[in-house]
Design a protein around this motif. Structure first.
Motif, short mmCIF file in Angstrom:
data_model
loop_
_atom_site.label_atom_id
_atom_site.label_comp_id
_atom_site.label_asym_id
_atom_site.label_seq_id
_atom_site.Cartn_x
_atom_site.Cartn_y
_atom_site.Cartn_z
N UNK A 6 -6.52 0.33 1.83
CA UNK A 6 -7.46 0.27 2.94
C UNK A 6 -6.80 -0.32 4.19
N UNK A 7 -7.32 0.07 5.35
CA UNK A 7 -7.00 -0.59 6.61
C UNK A 7 -8.32 -0.88 7.31
N UNK A 8 -8.55 -2.17 7.56
CA UNK A 8 -9.80 -2.60 8.19
C UNK A 8 -11.01 -2.05 7.44
N UNK A 9 -10.94 -2.16 6.12
CA UNK A 9 -12.03 -1.81 5.22
C UNK A 9 -12.28 -0.30 5.10
N UNK A 10 -11.33 0.52 5.57
CA UNK A 10 -11.47 1.98 5.46
C UNK A 10 -10.29 2.53 4.67
N UNK A 11 -10.58 3.44 3.72
CA UNK A 11 -9.51 4.02 2.90
C UNK A 11 -8.60 4.87 3.77
N UNK A 12 -7.30 4.62 3.67
CA UNK A 12 -6.31 5.41 4.40
C UNK A 12 -5.42 6.22 3.46
N UNK A 13 -5.21 5.75 2.25
CA UNK A 13 -4.39 6.48 1.28
C UNK A 13 -4.97 6.29 -0.11
N UNK A 14 -5.14 7.39 -0.83
CA UNK A 14 -5.70 7.33 -2.18
C UNK A 14 -5.01 8.37 -3.05
N UNK A 15 -4.73 8.00 -4.29
CA UNK A 15 -4.17 8.96 -5.22
C UNK A 15 -5.26 9.91 -5.70
N UNK A 16 -4.86 11.14 -6.02
CA UNK A 16 -5.77 12.13 -6.58
C UNK A 16 -5.13 12.72 -7.83
N UNK A 17 -5.84 13.62 -8.50
CA UNK A 17 -5.30 14.24 -9.72
C UNK A 17 -4.14 15.17 -9.40
N UNK A 18 -3.98 15.56 -8.14
CA UNK A 18 -2.91 16.47 -7.76
C UNK A 18 -1.87 15.85 -6.83
N UNK A 19 -2.08 14.60 -6.42
CA UNK A 19 -1.11 13.97 -5.52
C UNK A 19 -1.74 12.81 -4.80
N UNK A 20 -1.69 12.83 -3.46
CA UNK A 20 -2.28 11.77 -2.66
C UNK A 20 -3.10 12.38 -1.54
N UNK A 21 -4.08 11.63 -1.08
CA UNK A 21 -4.93 12.04 0.03
C UNK A 21 -4.77 11.00 1.14
N UNK A 22 -4.32 11.45 2.32
CA UNK A 22 -4.08 10.56 3.45
C UNK A 22 -5.14 10.83 4.51
N UNK A 23 -5.78 9.78 4.97
CA UNK A 23 -6.74 9.88 6.06
C UNK A 23 -6.08 9.38 7.34
N UNK A 24 -5.91 10.27 8.31
CA UNK A 24 -5.24 9.89 9.55
C UNK A 24 -3.85 10.46 9.63
N UNK A 25 -3.02 9.85 10.47
CA UNK A 25 -1.68 10.34 10.73
C UNK A 25 -0.65 9.65 9.85
N UNK A 26 0.45 10.35 9.60
CA UNK A 26 1.57 9.79 8.84
C UNK A 26 2.78 9.78 9.76
N UNK A 27 3.31 8.62 10.04
CA UNK A 27 4.50 8.47 10.87
C UNK A 27 5.63 7.92 10.01
N UNK A 28 6.76 8.60 9.99
CA UNK A 28 7.88 8.26 9.13
C UNK A 28 9.05 7.81 9.98
N UNK A 29 9.62 6.66 9.65
CA UNK A 29 10.81 6.20 10.36
C UNK A 29 11.97 7.11 10.02
N UNK A 30 12.71 7.51 11.06
CA UNK A 30 13.92 8.30 10.83
C UNK A 30 15.03 7.40 10.33
N UNK A 31 16.15 8.00 9.92
CA UNK A 31 17.28 7.24 9.40
C UNK A 31 17.75 6.25 10.45
N UNK A 32 17.91 5.00 10.03
CA UNK A 32 18.33 3.97 10.96
C UNK A 32 17.19 3.36 11.75
N UNK A 33 15.99 3.93 11.62
CA UNK A 33 14.84 3.39 12.33
C UNK A 33 14.86 3.63 13.82
#
Length: 253
Positions: free
Chosen positions: A114-141
């Motif tokens: 959760x973030x601020x009492x709201x689910x942002x990431x949850x596992x499912x029977x087939x993988x994961x469910x993400x609510x919102x955006x996903x930002x990934x750091x590139x190599x070296x940040x």
């Protein structure tokens, strides 16, 4: 009255216990007793067991599990060779005032963050469910990669001719070819709007060595999940590609 008693005060001249002599015998001095032991279960009788800062509740012959507070932080430590195992059908991690969920988990169900009492990431029977955006750091940040909608949503590598040969694809449900250069690709999900890009690479069969324009076939009617295209021969007529790669970028509906 002290714990020590004179024999003369406990028995009479005949050696019999004096009536009432053992009444109000004081309890053992547990403060000064350095090796107290229980003869049975310790009942708290609705009272608290209070530990001062840095005092520990210790479990195990080797003092493996220790619980304590050092004045600033609280600790649950497994200092032995084994694992610290949490076993329950349902888990709930909340803030100190018990008003906001931080993490939850249930048997045969989701593990949720959760973030601020709201689910942002949850596992499912087939993988994961993400609510919102996903930002990934590139190599070296040094940069970030945003994997929201807008990236490639389908692609296909195929050869045209009297019939289609599909070598590999993603999110393509079917293809068709009329044998004269006109082809149709049906994708698994509709596009949200007409703001998309369809790049194409053409190959002689050994490698992609040429980029050619892809022309939307406006003479045909397509649904929002279909793309029609045809190749342009050097003589200006529609013609089949030897091998081509197609992909689109745009928001899914």
């Amino acid at each position: 009255m002290t714990r020590a008693r004179d024999i003369a005060n406990l028995v009479d001249a005949n050696g019999d216990i004096v009536a009432g002599a053992l009444d109000n015998v004081p309890a053992a001095d547990v403060v000064n007793d350095t090796t107290p032991q229980l003869g049975g279960d310790l009942q708290s009788n609705s009272n608290d067991v209070v530990f001062a800062d840095n005092d520990k509740a210790i479990f195990g012959t080797g003092s493996d599990l220790q619980i304590h507070h050092n004045g600033s932080n609280s600790y649950i430590q497994d200092v032995g060779a084994g694992a610290l195992i949490f076993s329950s059908n349902t888990y709930s991690f909340r803030n100190s005032s018990d008003t906001e969920q931080v993490m939850s988990a249930s048997e045969n169900g989701a593990v949720s963050l959760y973030h601020d009492n709201s689910i942002k990431l949850a596992t499912t029977s087939t993988g994961v469910d993400v609510t919102g955006n996903v930002t990934v750091d590139a190599e070296g940040g040094s940069a970030t990669a945003d994997v929201r909608q807008g990236l490639t949503k389908w692609w296909i590598t195929l050869e045209q001719g009297s019939s289609y040969t599909t070598h590999d694809s993603f999110n393509v449900s079917s293809t068709s070819d009329d044998g004269t250069g006109r082809a149709t690709v049906s994708i698994g999900n509709n596009m949200n709007n007409n703001d998309y890009c369809v790049p194409m690479g053409q190959s002689d069969g050994t490698g992609f060595n040429d980029l050619r324009s892809l022309n939307r076939d406006t003479s045909q009617t397509y649904s929002t999940s279909q793309f029609g295209f045809y190749g342009i021969h050097s003589n200006g007529n529609a013609d089949d590609y030897t091998r081509c790669f197609l992909a689109s970028m745009g928001d899914l509906a």
